[in-house]
Design a protein around this motif. Structure first.
Motif, PDB file in Angstrom:
ATOM      1  N   GLN A  28       4.064  14.544  77.137  1.00 36.96           N
ATOM      2  CA  GLN A  28       3.313  14.003  78.269  1.00 36.96           C
ATOM      3  C   GLN A  28       1.926  13.608  77.762  1.00 36.96           C
ATOM      4  O   GLN A  28       1.268  14.393  77.080  1.00 36.96           O
ATOM      5  CB  GLN A  28       3.200  15.056  79.362  1.00 36.96           C
ATOM      6  CG  GLN A  28       2.545  14.565  80.617  1.00 36.96           C
ATOM      7  CD  GLN A  28       2.595  15.615  81.707  1.00 36.96           C
ATOM      8  OE1 GLN A  28       3.428  16.501  81.687  1.00 36.96           O
ATOM      9  NE2 GLN A  28       1.684  15.520  82.638  1.00 36.96           N
ATOM     10  N   PRO A  31      -2.124   7.907  80.590  1.00 36.07           N
ATOM     11  CA  PRO A  31      -1.462   6.619  80.805  1.00 36.07           C
ATOM     12  C   PRO A  31      -1.891   5.502  79.856  1.00 36.07           C
ATOM     13  O   PRO A  31      -1.199   4.511  79.728  1.00 36.07           O
ATOM     14  CB  PRO A  31      -1.854   6.239  82.234  1.00 36.07           C
ATOM     15  CG  PRO A  31      -2.335   7.470  82.871  1.00 36.07           C
ATOM     16  CD  PRO A  31      -2.840   8.354  81.779  1.00 36.07           C
ATOM     17  N   THR A  34      -0.158   3.904  73.990  1.00 37.48           N
ATOM     18  CA  THR A  34       0.963   2.998  73.772  1.00 37.48           C
ATOM     19  C   THR A  34       1.956   3.612  72.780  1.00 37.48           C
ATOM     20  O   THR A  34       1.649   4.617  72.135  1.00 37.48           O
ATOM     21  CB  THR A  34       0.479   1.647  73.204  1.00 37.48           C
ATOM     22  OG1 THR A  34      -0.095   1.868  71.917  1.00 37.48           O
ATOM     23  CG2 THR A  34      -0.533   0.998  74.129  1.00 37.48           C
ATOM     24  N   LYS A  35       3.109   2.970  72.651  1.00 37.34           N
ATOM     25  CA  LYS A  35       4.131   3.464  71.722  1.00 37.34           C
ATOM     26  C   LYS A  35       3.621   3.467  70.283  1.00 37.34           C
ATOM     27  O   LYS A  35       3.812   4.431  69.548  1.00 37.34           O
ATOM     28  CB  LYS A  35       5.388   2.605  71.795  1.00 37.34           C
ATOM     29  CG  LYS A  35       6.204   2.790  73.035  1.00 37.34           C
ATOM     30  CD  LYS A  35       7.454   1.925  72.948  1.00 37.34           C
ATOM     31  CE  LYS A  35       8.285   2.033  74.208  1.00 37.34           C
ATOM     32  NZ  LYS A  35       9.533   1.271  74.092  1.00 37.34           N
ATOM     33  N   SER A  55       9.263   5.109  76.427  1.00 41.32           N
ATOM     34  CA  SER A  55       8.184   5.551  77.296  1.00 41.32           C
ATOM     35  C   SER A  55       8.526   5.326  78.755  1.00 41.32           C
ATOM     36  O   SER A  55       9.372   4.494  79.084  1.00 41.32           O
ATOM     37  CB  SER A  55       6.893   4.799  76.961  1.00 41.32           C
ATOM     38  OG  SER A  55       7.023   3.443  77.273  1.00 41.32           O
ATOM     39  N   ARG A  57       6.262   5.472  82.671  1.00 41.20           N
ATOM     40  CA  ARG A  57       5.054   5.758  83.450  1.00 41.20           C
ATOM     41  C   ARG A  57       5.455   6.514  84.695  1.00 41.20           C
ATOM     42  O   ARG A  57       6.417   6.147  85.362  1.00 41.20           O
ATOM     43  CB  ARG A  57       4.365   4.467  83.869  1.00 41.20           C
ATOM     44  CG  ARG A  57       3.620   3.780  82.790  1.00 41.20           C
ATOM     45  CD  ARG A  57       2.918   2.572  83.357  1.00 41.20           C
ATOM     46  NE  ARG A  57       1.651   2.930  83.941  1.00 41.20           N
ATOM     47  CZ  ARG A  57       0.504   2.910  83.299  1.00 41.20           C
ATOM     48  NH1 ARG A  57       0.481   2.563  82.041  1.00 41.20           N
ATOM     49  NH2 ARG A  57      -0.618   3.238  83.898  1.00 41.20           N
ATOM     50  N   GLN A  58       4.710   7.539  85.022  1.00 41.23           N
ATOM     51  CA  GLN A  58       5.008   8.316  86.210  1.00 41.23           C
ATOM     52  C   GLN A  58       3.757   8.391  87.080  1.00 41.23           C
ATOM     53  O   GLN A  58       2.701   8.795  86.614  1.00 41.23           O
ATOM     54  CB  GLN A  58       5.488   9.709  85.832  1.00 41.23           C
ATOM     55  CG  GLN A  58       6.169  10.396  86.966  1.00 41.23           C
ATOM     56  CD  GLN A  58       7.265  11.331  86.489  1.00 41.23           C
ATOM     57  OE1 GLN A  58       7.482  11.485  85.304  1.00 41.23           O
ATOM     58  NE2 GLN A  58       7.926  11.960  87.412  1.00 41.23           N
ATOM     59  N   SER A  59       3.900   7.966  88.327  1.00 40.95           N
ATOM     60  CA  SER A  59       2.788   8.026  89.270  1.00 40.95           C
ATOM     61  C   SER A  59       2.643   9.443  89.793  1.00 40.95           C
ATOM     62  O   SER A  59       3.632  10.154  89.965  1.00 40.95           O
ATOM     63  CB  SER A  59       3.034   7.083  90.444  1.00 40.95           C
ATOM     64  OG  SER A  59       3.148   5.769  89.994  1.00 40.95           O
ATOM     65  N   ASP A  74      -1.803  10.398  87.457  1.00 43.45           N
ATOM     66  CA  ASP A  74      -0.722   9.628  86.844  1.00 43.45           C
ATOM     67  C   ASP A  74      -0.627  10.040  85.380  1.00 43.45           C
ATOM     68  O   ASP A  74      -1.616  10.439  84.771  1.00 43.45           O
ATOM     69  CB  ASP A  74      -1.011   8.131  86.913  1.00 43.45           C
ATOM     70  CG  ASP A  74      -1.102   7.611  88.339  1.00 43.45           C
ATOM     71  OD1 ASP A  74      -0.619   8.310  89.258  1.00 43.45           O
ATOM     72  OD2 ASP A  74      -1.649   6.520  88.527  1.00 43.45           O
ATOM     73  N   LYS A  76       1.945   9.412  81.481  1.00 42.87           N
ATOM     74  CA  LYS A  76       2.991   8.715  80.768  1.00 42.87           C
ATOM     75  C   LYS A  76       3.809   9.755  80.029  1.00 42.87           C
ATOM     76  O   LYS A  76       3.269  10.739  79.531  1.00 42.87           O
ATOM     77  CB  LYS A  76       2.367   7.750  79.763  1.00 42.87           C
ATOM     78  CG  LYS A  76       3.045   6.424  79.678  1.00 42.87           C
ATOM     79  CD  LYS A  76       2.261   5.504  78.757  1.00 42.87           C
ATOM     80  CE  LYS A  76       2.609   4.080  79.031  1.00 42.87           C
ATOM     81  NZ  LYS A  76       1.920   3.172  78.122  1.00 42.87           N
ATOM     82  N   LYS A  77       5.115   9.541  79.978  1.00 46.83           N
ATOM     83  CA  LYS A  77       6.005  10.458  79.290  1.00 46.83           C
ATOM     84  C   LYS A  77       6.692   9.678  78.169  1.00 46.83           C
ATOM     85  O   LYS A  77       7.148   8.561  78.376  1.00 46.83           O
ATOM     86  CB  LYS A  77       7.033  10.994  80.279  1.00 46.83           C
ATOM     87  CG  LYS A  77       7.565  12.325  79.929  1.00 46.83           C
ATOM     88  CD  LYS A  77       8.314  13.087  80.999  1.00 46.83           C
ATOM     89  CE  LYS A  77       8.954  12.400  82.129  1.00 46.83           C
ATOM     90  NZ  LYS A  77       9.783  13.282  82.940  1.00 46.83           N
ATOM     91  N   PHE A  78       6.743  10.263  76.978  1.00 44.15           N
ATOM     92  CA  PHE A  78       7.380   9.634  75.833  1.00 44.15           C
ATOM     93  C   PHE A  78       8.540  10.488  75.348  1.00 44.15           C
ATOM     94  O   PHE A  78       8.419  11.705  75.232  1.00 44.15           O
ATOM     95  CB  PHE A  78       6.388   9.465  74.680  1.00 44.15           C
ATOM     96  CG  PHE A  78       5.379   8.390  74.894  1.00 44.15           C
ATOM     97  CD1 PHE A  78       5.679   7.075  74.592  1.00 44.15           C
ATOM     98  CD2 PHE A  78       4.126   8.683  75.384  1.00 44.15           C
ATOM     99  CE1 PHE A  78       4.746   6.076  74.774  1.00 44.15           C
ATOM    100  CE2 PHE A  78       3.187   7.693  75.576  1.00 44.15           C
ATOM    101  CZ  PHE A  78       3.500   6.382  75.269  1.00 44.15           C
TER     102      PHE A  78
END
Length: 93
Positions: A28, A31, A34-35, A55, A57-59, A74, A76-78
């Motif tokens: 986690q 946001p 980037t990759k 990847s 994106r989770q609000s 918010d 981002k999950k990878f």
């Protein structure tokens, strides 16, 4: 430029523990990462070159507390696929 501090945590759930057996780690982050930045972080700090990075994106959820409405952050999950035999230790320092 992304940094190790942009990684908030490694996600440990039933689903992610099953994925870890297949060599996939779920991370986690903030946001803005980037990759390519995440690949560079793994290469620099952990010495591992990821095979694949997905990847999502989770609000943040809207929640109520004592009648007042608020919103969680918010993130981002990878999903990071590591080469066979590679191991990442916990991010807690």
């Amino acid at each position: 430029m992304a940094d190790i501090t942009d990684i908030k945590s490694i996600v440990y759930t039933e689903k992610t523990l099953g994925l870890q057996e297949e060599g996939v780690i779920v991370v986690q982050t903030s946001p803005k990462v980037t990759k390519n930045q995440l690949k560079a972080i793994f290469k620099e700090y952990f010495g591992v070159n990821p095979l694949k990075v997905n990847s999502l994106r989770q609000s943040g959820k809207v929640k109520r507390f004592r009648g007042k409405e608020g919103k969680r952050a918010d993130f981002k999950k990878f999903y990071v696929k590591l080469p066979e035999g590679a191991n990442i230790e916990s991010l807690s320092a």
